[in-house]
Design a protein around this motif. Structure first.
Motif, mmCIF file in Angstrom:
data_model
loop_
_atom_site.group_PDB
_atom_site.id
_atom_site.type_symbol
_atom_site.label_atom_id
_atom_site.label_comp_id
_atom_site.label_asym_id
_atom_site.label_seq_id
_atom_site.Cartn_x
_atom_site.Cartn_y
_atom_site.Cartn_z
ATOM 1 N N LYS B 2 6.418 -3.042 13.280
ATOM 2 C CA LYS B 2 7.211 -4.130 12.706
ATOM 3 C C LYS B 2 7.282 -5.309 13.673
ATOM 4 C CE LYS B 2 10.548 -2.873 9.181
ATOM 5 N NZ LYS B 2 11.885 -2.322 8.938
ATOM 6 N N ARG B 3 7.460 -4.963 14.942
ATOM 7 C CA ARG B 3 7.587 -5.995 15.950
ATOM 8 C C ARG B 3 6.305 -6.842 16.041
ATOM 9 N NH1 ARG B 3 10.535 -3.787 21.294
ATOM 10 N NH2 ARG B 3 12.469 -3.567 20.151
ATOM 11 N N LEU B 4 5.229 -6.095 15.981
ATOM 12 C CA LEU B 4 3.925 -6.766 16.063
ATOM 13 C C LEU B 4 3.754 -7.750 14.897
ATOM 14 C CD1 LEU B 4 1.504 -6.455 18.023
ATOM 15 C CD2 LEU B 4 0.383 -5.178 16.191
ATOM 16 N N LEU B 5 4.159 -7.277 13.730
ATOM 17 C CA LEU B 5 4.058 -8.112 12.528
ATOM 18 C C LEU B 5 4.929 -9.363 12.669
ATOM 19 C CD1 LEU B 5 2.812 -8.088 9.634
ATOM 20 C CD2 LEU B 5 5.012 -7.246 8.847
ATOM 21 N N MET B 6 6.168 -9.102 13.174
ATOM 22 C CA MET B 6 7.118 -10.200 13.383
ATOM 23 C C MET B 6 6.525 -11.232 14.341
ATOM 24 S SD MET B 6 9.942 -10.911 12.116
ATOM 25 C CE MET B 6 11.091 -12.242 12.316
ATOM 26 N N LEU B 7 5.951 -10.691 15.383
ATOM 27 C CA LEU B 7 5.387 -11.563 16.420
ATOM 28 C C LEU B 7 4.247 -12.414 15.852
ATOM 29 C CD1 LEU B 7 5.791 -11.974 19.521
ATOM 30 C CD2 LEU B 7 3.724 -10.589 19.800
ATOM 31 N N SER B 8 3.388 -11.741 15.074
ATOM 32 C CA SER B 8 2.246 -12.490 14.531
ATOM 33 C C SER B 8 2.728 -13.541 13.531
ATOM 34 C CB SER B 8 1.233 -11.551 13.872
ATOM 35 O OG SER B 8 1.894 -10.685 13.003
ATOM 36 N N LEU B 13 4.472 -19.971 13.013
ATOM 37 C CA LEU B 13 5.517 -20.987 12.895
ATOM 38 C C LEU B 13 5.086 -22.389 13.346
ATOM 39 C CD1 LEU B 13 8.350 -20.656 11.720
ATOM 40 C CD2 LEU B 13 9.229 -20.678 14.068
ATOM 41 N N PRO B 14 4.471 -22.506 14.499
ATOM 42 C CA PRO B 14 4.111 -23.857 14.973
ATOM 43 C C PRO B 14 3.159 -24.606 14.046
ATOM 44 C CG PRO B 14 3.705 -22.214 16.677
ATOM 45 C CD PRO B 14 4.046 -21.472 15.452
ATOM 46 N N LEU B 15 2.538 -23.863 13.087
ATOM 47 C CA LEU B 15 1.614 -24.521 12.159
ATOM 48 C C LEU B 15 2.297 -25.653 11.392
ATOM 49 C CD1 LEU B 15 -0.488 -21.668 10.542
ATOM 50 C CD2 LEU B 15 -1.285 -23.524 12.007
ATOM 51 N N SER B 16 3.623 -25.481 11.167
ATOM 52 C CA SER B 16 4.335 -26.508 10.391
ATOM 53 C C SER B 16 4.332 -27.848 11.124
ATOM 54 C CB SER B 16 5.761 -26.064 10.105
ATOM 55 O OG SER B 16 6.421 -25.864 11.339
ATOM 56 N N ALA B 17 4.069 -27.800 12.438
ATOM 57 C CA ALA B 17 4.015 -29.045 13.197
ATOM 58 C C ALA B 17 2.887 -29.945 12.711
ATOM 59 C CB ALA B 17 3.838 -28.749 14.683
ATOM 60 N N TRP B 18 1.905 -29.331 12.023
ATOM 61 C CA TRP B 18 0.799 -30.120 11.485
ATOM 62 C C TRP B 18 1.207 -30.973 10.285
ATOM 63 C CZ3 TRP B 18 -3.826 -26.151 11.554
ATOM 64 C CH2 TRP B 18 -4.384 -26.162 12.840
ATOM 65 N N ALA B 19 2.336 -30.552 9.695
ATOM 66 C CA ALA B 19 2.782 -31.272 8.508
ATOM 67 C C ALA B 19 2.927 -32.751 8.854
ATOM 68 C CB ALA B 19 4.111 -30.718 8.022
#
Lengths: 210, 156
Positions: B2-8, B13-19
């Motif tokens: 679960k942690r790994l999934l959360m981490l990935s 998240l930073p992808l939204s900076a491309w908006a």
């Protein structure tokens, strides 16, 4: 004016308007208006010919013969219905040349939208050369797959020639006489019925004229 | 796991900076304003009940592009309309021009109004003739006088 006169006038008015609306509703909305270009010189243009490097085509090249201009595109679904009919016609004896005007052959994968293409293309020459290669490739592939009824195919990448011809959609077909005057315009698919009853007799008539 | 999934997922998240900010529709707002003013009165020839201003049809986009260019070339509204009418006919304009074959369209309603007014007028005139004279007959006057005198007498 007595009561009877008034009733007669009223009934006559209602009957008149009912008749006008009844007739109006039976008309095909596509044929609401005749193209103002019918009876006029086919608008001039110069476009690249598909699969003929450096080849160009102008309506003036067809002076002296009756010909058809058929607007199509690989993305046009209705054209797939029309296409076999054009192939059959082109193979028939005495068929006049059909020039295929490919309208806005743009990528179907939306990687490049018409708007983007327009932004790159203030005039034809600046379309990215890569895109032209792709458009040509797609058109050639489509024609070898569905058979090629065209004497030659010209590429109207940004749709400007289409606008000059008063294009309202794809497909559209024009019959142009020996003097280069537009004599007929079919909006939408050329049906068997219209080909037989309208276009073929018209072509025969135009060919008989000097 | 679960942690790994959360981490990935967090990595995304930073992808939204491309908006980016929404791009301006037009490079030139003045041209666009004139285009919209013109195109509202023009018909999209592909989807005939839509105005050229609102249509998203391919042909409409081409037509708007051409109009934009004509505007940039300093063409007048009339010249731009003529450009379109020479290709698509009067049909391209929502407001039909005043011509011999649109006479009925333009004048028909007024003709009907006129017919209505004539009927109304003749009816009113006929009604007026039918209503009896406002005056009283000699007999009625006598009776009215008698009544009036009677009340006078009682009052006195």
């Amino acid at each position: 004016m007595n009561r009877t006169t008034i009733i007669v006038i009223g009934v006559a008015l209602i009957a008149f308007f009912s008749y006008v609306s009844y007739k109006g509703m039976q008309r095909d909305p596509h044929l609401l208006t005749d193209s103002p270009l019918i009876g006029k010189q086919a608008p001039d243009f110069k476009l690249a010919v598909l699969d003929k490097p450096d080849g160009t085509f102008s309506p003036a090249d067809m002076k002296g013969q009756v010909w058809m201009l058929n607007v199509w595109a690989t993305w046009c679904v209705a054209c797939r219905d029309e296409h076999p009919r054009l192939v059959r016609y082109a193979r028939s004896a005495g068929a006049v040349p059909v020039v295929g005007l490919n309208h806005k052959e743009i990528r179907g994968d939306f990687a490049l939208s018409p708007d983007q293409l327009i932004r790159i293309v203030p005039d034809q020459k600046t379309v990215s050369p890569q895109e032209i290669v792709l458009a040509d490739q797609r058109s050639s592939d489509w024609l070898s797959k569905h058979e090629n009824p065209y004497a030659l195919v010209i590429m109207d990448i940004d749709g400007r020639v289409g606008l000059d011809y008063g294009l309202t959609g794809v497909p559209e077909t024009y019959v142009i006489d020996k003097q280069g005057i537009i004599r007929y315009k079919e909006v939408g698919v050329v049906t068997d019925e219209n080909l037989k009853n309208k276009i073929l007799p018209l072509i025969a008539e135009l060919q008989a004229k000097s | 796991m679960k942690r790994l999934l959360m981490l990935s997922l967090l990595c995304l998240l930073p992808l939204s900076a491309w908006a980016d900010e929404a791009k301006d529709l037009a490079e030139d707002p003045v041209v666009e304003k004139r285009l919209i003013a013109l195109a509202t009165d023009l018909r999209c020839v592909q989807c005939q009940n839509e105005s050229l201003a609102s249509s998203r049809a391919g042909i409409a986009q081409d037509m708007r592009r051409e109009i934009r260019e004509l505007i940039k070339q300093d063409k007048s509204d009339q010249e731009i309309k003529d450009w379109l009418v020479s290709r698509y006919g009067d049909f391209v304009m929502y407001q039909p021009p005043f011509k011999s074959y649109t006479l009925f369209l333009w004048l028909g309603p007024f003709a009907l109004l006129l017919v209505g007014a004539i009927i109304l007028y003749s009816q009113i005139r006929k009604r007026r003739n039918l209503t009896p004279e406002a005056g009283l007959s000699a007999d009625a006057t006598r009776r009215a006088d008698a009544l009036l005198n009677m009340t006078k007498d009682t009052q006195a």
